[in-house]
Design a protein around this motif. Sequence first.
Motif, PDB file in Angstrom:
ATOM      1  N   TYR A  32       6.740  -2.891   3.569  1.00 36.31           N
ATOM      2  CA  TYR A  32       6.035  -4.165   3.430  1.00 36.31           C
ATOM      3  C   TYR A  32       5.232  -4.488   4.690  1.00 36.31           C
ATOM      4  O   TYR A  32       4.100  -4.960   4.607  1.00 36.31           O
ATOM      5  CB  TYR A  32       7.015  -5.303   3.128  1.00 36.31           C
ATOM      6  N   ASP A  33       5.817  -4.216   5.859  1.00 32.35           N
ATOM      7  CA  ASP A  33       5.106  -4.479   7.120  1.00 32.35           C
ATOM      8  C   ASP A  33       3.855  -3.609   7.243  1.00 32.35           C
ATOM      9  O   ASP A  33       2.799  -4.079   7.684  1.00 32.35           O
ATOM     10  CB  ASP A  33       6.030  -4.245   8.319  1.00 32.35           C
ATOM     11  N   LEU A  34       3.959  -2.340   6.862  1.00 29.98           N
ATOM     12  CA  LEU A  34       2.800  -1.447   6.908  1.00 29.98           C
ATOM     13  C   LEU A  34       1.692  -1.957   5.986  1.00 29.98           C
ATOM     14  O   LEU A  34       0.513  -1.941   6.343  1.00 29.98           O
ATOM     15  CB  LEU A  34       3.195  -0.022   6.509  1.00 29.98           C
ATOM     16  N   ARG A  35       2.066  -2.410   4.802  1.00 25.13           N
ATOM     17  CA  ARG A  35       1.066  -2.949   3.867  1.00 25.13           C
ATOM     18  C   ARG A  35       0.408  -4.196   4.439  1.00 25.13           C
ATOM     19  O   ARG A  35      -0.803  -4.348   4.360  1.00 25.13           O
ATOM     20  CB  ARG A  35       1.714  -3.287   2.524  1.00 25.13           C
ATOM     21  N   THR A  36       1.213  -5.090   5.012  1.00 27.93           N
ATOM     22  CA  THR A  36       0.684  -6.333   5.585  1.00 27.93           C
ATOM     23  C   THR A  36      -0.300  -6.025   6.701  1.00 27.93           C
ATOM     24  O   THR A  36      -1.341  -6.686   6.833  1.00 27.93           O
ATOM     25  CB  THR A  36       1.840  -7.205   6.121  1.00 27.93           C
ATOM     26  N   ASP A  37       0.000  -5.007   7.512  1.00 27.08           N
ATOM     27  CA  ASP A  37      -0.869  -4.625   8.631  1.00 27.08           C
ATOM     28  C   ASP A  37      -2.064  -3.779   8.185  1.00 27.08           C
ATOM     29  O   ASP A  37      -2.905  -3.414   9.010  1.00 27.08           O
ATOM     30  CB  ASP A  37      -0.075  -3.822   9.668  1.00 27.08           C
ATOM     31  N   GLY A  38      -2.111  -3.403   6.909  1.00 28.78           N
ATOM     32  CA  GLY A  38      -3.198  -2.564   6.422  1.00 28.78           C
ATOM     33  C   GLY A  38      -3.071  -1.110   6.834  1.00 28.78           C
ATOM     34  O   GLY A  38      -4.045  -0.375   6.839  1.00 28.78           O
ATOM     35  N   ARG A  39      -1.858  -0.697   7.195  1.00 34.58           N
ATOM     36  CA  ARG A  39      -1.648   0.675   7.665  1.00 34.58           C
ATOM     37  C   ARG A  39      -0.818   1.510   6.705  1.00 34.58           C
ATOM     38  O   ARG A  39      -0.511   2.662   6.978  1.00 34.58           O
ATOM     39  CB  ARG A  39      -0.949   0.673   9.029  1.00 34.58           C
TER      40      ARG A  39
END
Length: 77
Positions: A32-39
Amino acid sequence: MNSERLSGLGLEPVLTTSELAEYLGVHVQAIYDLRTDGRGPAGMRVGREIRYRVSDVIHWLDGIHEPEAVPAVEGEG
């Protein structure tokens, strides 16, 4: 529906966020954090859930692959 039947229909397998996290050996929150950061890998919303095409995950992993370090040659530098 099993993966053999899906491939017979021409459909690509998809992973849930939990399955992707398990495959990568990370916590679901990391995805989820990777998605939020666009990574993170490209995903698609199916109802309230996110699904990840296996080909998109492979493409994403290829893009974040770090090349092997080249050993320094003596006498240079």
